[in-house]
Every structure is written in structure tokens, then in C-alpha cells.
Design a protein around this motif. Structure first.
Motif, PDB file in Angstrom:
ATOM      1  N   ILE A   8      -4.851 -26.514 -28.579  1.00 49.01           N
ATOM      2  CA  ILE A   8      -4.836 -25.638 -29.751  1.00 49.01           C
ATOM      3  C   ILE A   8      -5.789 -24.477 -29.481  1.00 49.01           C
ATOM      4  O   ILE A   8      -6.702 -24.591 -28.659  1.00 49.01           O
ATOM      5  CB  ILE A   8      -5.253 -26.387 -31.037  1.00 49.01           C
ATOM      6  N   PRO A   9      -5.586 -23.336 -30.136  1.00 50.22           N
ATOM      7  CA  PRO A   9      -6.473 -22.188 -29.918  1.00 50.22           C
ATOM      8  C   PRO A   9      -7.913 -22.505 -30.319  1.00 50.22           C
ATOM      9  O   PRO A   9      -8.159 -23.271 -31.248  1.00 50.22           O
ATOM     10  CB  PRO A   9      -5.876 -21.105 -30.818  1.00 50.22           C
ATOM     11  N   ARG A  10      -8.838 -21.899 -29.595  1.00 52.67           N
ATOM     12  CA  ARG A  10     -10.267 -22.046 -29.902  1.00 52.67           C
ATOM     13  C   ARG A  10     -10.794 -20.665 -30.263  1.00 52.67           C
ATOM     14  O   ARG A  10     -10.893 -19.779 -29.418  1.00 52.67           O
ATOM     15  CB  ARG A  10     -10.991 -22.623 -28.679  1.00 52.67           C
ATOM     16  N   GLU A  11     -11.145 -20.492 -31.514  1.00 52.67           N
ATOM     17  CA  GLU A  11     -11.554 -19.175 -31.996  1.00 52.67           C
ATOM     18  C   GLU A  11     -13.042 -18.916 -31.793  1.00 52.67           C
ATOM     19  O   GLU A  11     -13.458 -17.782 -31.563  1.00 52.67           O
ATOM     20  CB  GLU A  11     -11.194 -19.033 -33.475  1.00 52.67           C
ATOM     21  N   CYS A  12     -13.855 -19.960 -31.903  1.00 54.98           N
ATOM     22  CA  CYS A  12     -15.304 -19.797 -31.788  1.00 54.98           C
ATOM     23  C   CYS A  12     -15.769 -20.214 -30.401  1.00 54.98           C
ATOM     24  O   CYS A  12     -15.235 -21.154 -29.812  1.00 54.98           O
ATOM     25  CB  CYS A  12     -16.026 -20.629 -32.847  1.00 54.98           C
ATOM     26  N   ILE A  13     -16.754 -19.513 -29.877  1.00 52.01           N
ATOM     27  CA  ILE A  13     -17.293 -19.839 -28.562  1.00 52.01           C
ATOM     28  C   ILE A  13     -18.803 -20.009 -28.665  1.00 52.01           C
ATOM     29  O   ILE A  13     -19.420 -19.660 -29.668  1.00 52.01           O
ATOM     30  CB  ILE A  13     -16.957 -18.745 -27.523  1.00 52.01           C
ATOM     31  N   GLY A  14     -19.379 -20.567 -27.614  1.00 52.24           N
ATOM     32  CA  GLY A  14     -20.821 -20.786 -27.590  1.00 52.24           C
ATOM     33  C   GLY A  14     -21.131 -22.225 -27.224  1.00 52.24           C
ATOM     34  O   GLY A  14     -20.300 -23.124 -27.393  1.00 52.24           O
ATOM     35  N   SER A  15     -22.338 -22.449 -26.712  1.00 54.84           N
ATOM     36  CA  SER A  15     -22.721 -23.779 -26.243  1.00 54.84           C
ATOM     37  C   SER A  15     -22.750 -24.799 -27.373  1.00 54.84           C
ATOM     38  O   SER A  15     -22.381 -25.961 -27.184  1.00 54.84           O
ATOM     39  CB  SER A  15     -24.088 -23.714 -25.554  1.00 54.84           C
ATOM     40  N   ARG A  16     -23.177 -24.380 -28.571  1.00 60.54           N
ATOM     41  CA  ARG A  16     -23.228 -25.321 -29.694  1.00 60.54           C
ATOM     42  C   ARG A  16     -21.829 -25.757 -30.113  1.00 60.54           C
ATOM     43  O   ARG A  16     -21.587 -26.935 -30.396  1.00 60.54           O
ATOM     44  CB  ARG A  16     -23.957 -24.688 -30.880  1.00 60.54           C
ATOM     45  N   ILE A  17     -20.902 -24.799 -30.144  1.00 55.86           N
ATOM     46  CA  ILE A  17     -19.518 -25.118 -30.510  1.00 55.86           C
ATOM     47  C   ILE A  17     -18.906 -26.054 -29.478  1.00 55.86           C
ATOM     48  O   ILE A  17     -18.238 -27.036 -29.817  1.00 55.86           O
ATOM     49  CB  ILE A  17     -18.678 -23.834 -30.627  1.00 55.86           C
ATOM     50  N   SER A  18     -19.153 -25.769 -28.197  1.00 59.17           N
ATOM     51  CA  SER A  18     -18.607 -26.611 -27.131  1.00 59.17           C
ATOM     52  C   SER A  18     -19.186 -28.016 -27.192  1.00 59.17           C
ATOM     53  O   SER A  18     -18.468 -29.009 -27.011  1.00 59.17           O
ATOM     54  CB  SER A  18     -18.897 -25.983 -25.764  1.00 59.17           C
ATOM     55  N   SER A  19     -20.490 -28.116 -27.452  1.00 61.19           N
ATOM     56  CA  SER A  19     -21.131 -29.434 -27.562  1.00 61.19           C
ATOM     57  C   SER A  19     -20.550 -30.220 -28.727  1.00 61.19           C
ATOM     58  O   SER A  19     -20.328 -31.436 -28.620  1.00 61.19           O
ATOM     59  CB  SER A  19     -22.645 -29.268 -27.739  1.00 61.19           C
TER      60      SER A  19
END
Length: 236
Positions: free
Chosen positions: A28-39
Motif C-alpha cells: 500500500i502507498p506510504r505517505e509519511c517518511i522518517g525514522s520514527r514512522i518506519s520504526s
């Protein structure tokens, strides 16, 4: 179905790139990025991913193709199941169908196509933290690291005489059409005697393949008569 290519004292087997058509990766699409979002995604059992055209990696900007870049999220359980089925060493030399849906559980298909993984494991931890795919449309020329698997060690005359097998390269890099990507190359060493070796140019592959090496006369393996405390290092 596999094909056999006979070279100078070797048998090279290239596995069909279509052998895992039945695996379809859902994303599915991932709109937000960043280490916290990935974690957070990883904590919830998902794996951040990205897909783009391999031409985006070209150093020369004039050679770059339209990126078709999309940030995605995949289900960790499905990815681990696929890797277990395919076997991790061959994951990044196998193409898969990718379906990008509007959201989790959605029936709306935003885009689909074949992709090739080019990164799965983190080099430092060995864990699957992120996935990087490139589009593998039919007719597209892709650069692929293809694992080399050596067969026939138990029948090798050189080893029976007390020699030792020295594997110098475990991976060969090719440029080839997406529809002909070999999952692996199997080299039969059952006829090698002491001091025999298999060179890069000994390997016969599909005529559309281009070996990306500055020196095709380099060996990928050899049978040595004496065990060295510091053998020639394996290259990948």
C-alpha cells in the motif's frame, strides 16, 4: 524450467526468471517518511519499501529514465514467507509480481507490475528493515547480482586426491533483460582436477546477458593442491 549451458569442463544451469510467478507481493502507498514512522511500521509488523526504475541509479543524469518512484509499505509476514520459499540468497535475483492497493484490505488496485528486489537485508544487522525494488518490465535491461552455486564437489577428482576447493566468487553481476534474469547459476565442478579452475568467461549464459566485469579472465573457483593458511579471499 531450467536450461543447461555447457562450457569448458563446466555445466552452468540458469533457472528461469518466471519460476516464482505465483508469488505476488501486496503493498500500500506510504505517505509519511522518517525514522520514527518506519520504526512504528516495523513494530506493527510492516516493512517500509520503495520501488523505482533502476535507471534512477545511473550516475550520469543524462542516462536516467523516468523514476516511477513510489513509497510503499508491505506486510512483514508475507515477505518473510516469500523469502523462506525462495531462499534468502536468491531473493534479490528473482522477479515478483507487485500489486499496489489503495489501502489495507482494499480491492482498489492502483498499480501492478513485475519487480526485482535489489536490497532486503541491512548490512550491519542482517535484519530485513527495508525493501528496495526496481521495476522489471519485459524488455527492460537490469543489472543483477546473480548467486553462483557449485555442484559436484562430492565427485570432484581433485578433491578426492586431497586437493581443496577455493571459492573465489559467490556472485556475478550481469546486465540482462528482465524476462531472462537467472535466479542462480549452477557450476558443475565434478570434472575438475588439482590446479583446474573455472574462469568467468568459461560460463556460457543466455546470449542477451552481459557480464559486468573488467576482467573476464578472473577465476570464480579453483582446486588447489595445498591448504593455505591465508587463501585467496572470496570476492562478491
Amino acid at each position: 524450467m531450467s536450461r543447461l549451458w555447457r562450457g569448458l569442463g563446466t555445466v552452468v544451469q540458469t533457472s528461469s526468471a518466471n519460476s516464482h510467478h505465483y508469488h505476488t507481493i501486496q503493498a500500500i502507498p506510504r505517505e509519511c517518511i522518517g525514522s520514527r514512522i518506519s520504526s512504528r511500521d516495523r513494530f506493527q509488523g510492516r516493512i517500509p519499501a520503495v520501488v523505482f526504475s533502476q535507471g534512477l541509479l545511473e550516475k550520469n543524469p543524462n542516462n536516467r529514465s523516468p523514476s516511477r518512484k513510489q513509497l510503499l509499505t508491505t506486510e512483514g509476514k508475507q515477505i518473510r514467507s516469500i523469502i523462506k520459499s525462495v531462499e534468502l540468497p536468491f531473493f534479490c535475483s528473482t522477479t515478483f509480481q507487485l500489486q499496489i492497493r489503495a489501502g489495507s484490505g482494499s480491492s482498489v488496485l492502483l498499480e501492478s507490475g513485475r519487480v526485482l528486489p535489489i536490497k532486503a537485508r541491512d548490512k550491519d544487522t542482517g535484519k530485513i528493515l527495508n525493501l528496495v525494488f526496481v521495476w522489471a518490465d519485459e524488455g527492460t535491461e537490469l543489472k543483477v547480482d546473480v548467486p553462483v552455486v557449485f555442484k559436484g564437489l562430492e565427485d570432484c577428482p581433485g578433491l578426492k586426491k586431497g586437493g581443496h576447493f577455493n571459492m573465489i566468487r559467490s556472485i556475478l553481476k550481469f546486465q540482462c533483460p528482465a524476462e531472462h534474469i537467472p535466479q542462480k547459476i549452477e557450476v558443475d565442478v565434478s570434472k575438475l582436477d588439482i590446479d583446474d579452475r573455472v574462469l568467468m568467461h568459461d560460463i556460457e549464459v543466455h546470449p542477451s546477458f552481459k557480464l559486468l566485469s573488467k576482467n573476464e579472465s578472473m577465476p570464480i573457483c579453483k582446486i588447489v593442491s595445498t591448504y593455505f593458511a591465508n587463501p585467496e579471499p572470496m570476492k562478491v
